[in-house]
Design a protein around this motif. Structure first.
Motif, PDB file in Angstrom:
ATOM      1  N   TYR A 167      18.512  57.844  59.930  1.00  0.00           N
ATOM      2  CA  TYR A 167      17.994  57.662  58.567  1.00  0.00           C
ATOM      3  C   TYR A 167      19.018  56.950  57.685  1.00  0.00           C
ATOM      4  O   TYR A 167      20.229  57.171  57.774  1.00  0.00           O
ATOM      5  N   GLY A 168      18.537  56.103  56.808  1.00  0.00           N
ATOM      6  CA  GLY A 168      19.383  55.490  55.786  1.00  0.00           C
ATOM      7  C   GLY A 168      20.072  54.230  56.237  1.00  0.00           C
ATOM      8  O   GLY A 168      19.528  53.447  57.012  1.00  0.00           O
ATOM      9  N   LYS A 169      21.300  54.057  55.757  1.00  0.00           N
ATOM     10  CA  LYS A 169      22.065  52.836  55.987  1.00  0.00           C
ATOM     11  C   LYS A 169      23.333  53.156  56.769  1.00  0.00           C
ATOM     12  O   LYS A 169      23.876  54.262  56.653  1.00  0.00           O
ATOM     13  N   PRO A 170      23.852  52.178  57.499  1.00  0.00           N
ATOM     14  CA  PRO A 170      25.123  52.404  58.201  1.00  0.00           C
ATOM     15  C   PRO A 170      26.285  52.617  57.218  1.00  0.00           C
ATOM     16  O   PRO A 170      26.349  51.964  56.180  1.00  0.00           O
ATOM     17  N   PHE A 171      27.153  53.542  57.567  1.00  0.00           N
ATOM     18  CA  PHE A 171      28.352  53.813  56.788  1.00  0.00           C
ATOM     19  C   PHE A 171      29.421  52.830  57.254  1.00  0.00           C
ATOM     20  O   PHE A 171      29.920  52.928  58.366  1.00  0.00           O
ATOM     21  N   THR A 172      29.740  51.859  56.407  1.00  0.00           N
ATOM     22  CA  THR A 172      30.610  50.745  56.794  1.00  0.00           C
ATOM     23  C   THR A 172      31.892  50.730  55.958  1.00  0.00           C
ATOM     24  O   THR A 172      32.047  51.527  55.031  1.00  0.00           O
ATOM     25  N   GLU A 173      32.758  49.785  56.264  1.00  0.00           N
ATOM     26  CA  GLU A 173      33.962  49.558  55.445  1.00  0.00           C
ATOM     27  C   GLU A 173      33.557  49.269  54.001  1.00  0.00           C
ATOM     28  O   GLU A 173      34.201  49.739  53.059  1.00  0.00           O
ATOM     29  N   GLU A 174      32.486  48.502  53.819  1.00  0.00           N
ATOM     30  CA  GLU A 174      32.012  48.174  52.473  1.00  0.00           C
ATOM     31  C   GLU A 174      31.544  49.433  51.746  1.00  0.00           C
ATOM     32  O   GLU A 174      31.756  49.580  50.535  1.00  0.00           O
ATOM     33  N   THR A 175      30.901  50.343  52.483  1.00  0.00           N
ATOM     34  CA  THR A 175      30.462  51.606  51.890  1.00  0.00           C
ATOM     35  C   THR A 175      31.666  52.396  51.401  1.00  0.00           C
ATOM     36  O   THR A 175      31.672  52.914  50.276  1.00  0.00           O
ATOM     37  N   MET A 176      32.690  52.487  52.241  1.00  0.00           N
ATOM     38  CA  MET A 176      33.902  53.219  51.855  1.00  0.00           C
ATOM     39  C   MET A 176      34.549  52.583  50.629  1.00  0.00           C
ATOM     40  O   MET A 176      34.937  53.286  49.684  1.00  0.00           O
ATOM     41  N   THR A 177      34.641  51.265  50.626  1.00  0.00           N
ATOM     42  CA  THR A 177      35.238  50.555  49.492  1.00  0.00           C
ATOM     43  C   THR A 177      34.472  50.855  48.212  1.00  0.00           C
ATOM     44  O   THR A 177      35.070  51.083  47.154  1.00  0.00           O
ATOM     45  N   GLN A 178      33.146  50.882  48.300  1.00  0.00           N
ATOM     46  CA  GLN A 178      32.327  51.178  47.119  1.00  0.00           C
ATOM     47  C   GLN A 178      32.554  52.612  46.642  1.00  0.00           C
ATOM     48  O   GLN A 178      32.670  52.870  45.446  1.00  0.00           O
ATOM     49  N   ILE A 179      32.630  53.558  47.571  1.00  0.00           N
ATOM     50  CA  ILE A 179      32.877  54.959  47.183  1.00  0.00           C
ATOM     51  C   ILE A 179      34.245  55.081  46.519  1.00  0.00           C
ATOM     52  O   ILE A 179      34.387  55.763  45.493  1.00  0.00           O
ATOM     53  N   PHE A 180      35.251  54.426  47.063  1.00  0.00           N
ATOM     54  CA  PHE A 180      36.582  54.460  46.454  1.00  0.00           C
ATOM     55  C   PHE A 180      36.529  53.885  45.036  1.00  0.00           C
ATOM     56  O   PHE A 180      37.128  54.433  44.111  1.00  0.00           O
TER      57      PHE A 180
END
Length: 174
Positions: free
Chosen positions: A43-56
């Protein structure tokens, strides 16, 4: 690992204003789970480097108190493998911010004093990076909307740092 949602400026899933990551994948399948769509690991979207960068980036403002990780189930073994390095990076960047984690596993299941799939070679390290653990499966028959930061009376809000230090469960909220 996939994730179902990221909530920015969340005030419901831990103290203060937080960024909340809802991971995908859960085998508990609690009756009347509020987030049943995240049971599916795909379900949902892959957790990527870009995802981590956005959370940071989302956690960067001074007024953000920290990060909350929910699910799905963060302590499913597949999710631990992705979340551990992410939490290490989060702690390096934001040592002053808190990490809350919501898990259907109890702390005893995570550390292996009670047998479960959550007890892996990395579960204790992952737990050590968390400040507050809300543990235990949601139990519909024990649902109580007056409880703070939990859905059913069997769940505990645990101060992980004090629990590790004192070698006994220390509740964050009583």
């Amino acid at each position: 690992m996939n994730y179902g949602e990221i909530k920015i400026n969340d005030i419901a899933n831990g103290e203060g204003v937080r960024t909340s990551l809802f991971v995908s994948g859960c085998r508990h399948c609690c009756k009347n789970c509020f987030n049943a769509q995240t049971w599916d690991f795909a379900y949902g979207k892959p957790f990527t480097e870009e995802t981590m960068t956005q959370i940071f980036k989302d956690c960067s403002p001074e007024w953000i108190n920290g990060l909350s990780i929910l699910g799905g189930e963060p302590f499913e073994p597949e999710n631990q493998k992705v979340l551990l390095p992410f939490l290490i990076m989060f702690r390096d960047r934001f040592p002053q911010k808190t990490v809350w984690c919501y898990s259907g596993f109890t702390i005893e299941e995570i550390v292996g004093t009670k047998k479960s799939r959550a007890d892996t070679e990395i579960s204790k390290e992952m737990l050590s990076l968390i400040d507050v653990l809300v543990d235990g499966r949601f139990v519909e028959e024990e649902k109580d909307i007056s409880l703070v930061f939990r859905g059913s009376a069997n769940q505990r809000v645990i101060d992980v740092k004090k629990t590790i230090q004192q070698k006994e469960i220390v509740l964050y909220l009583e």
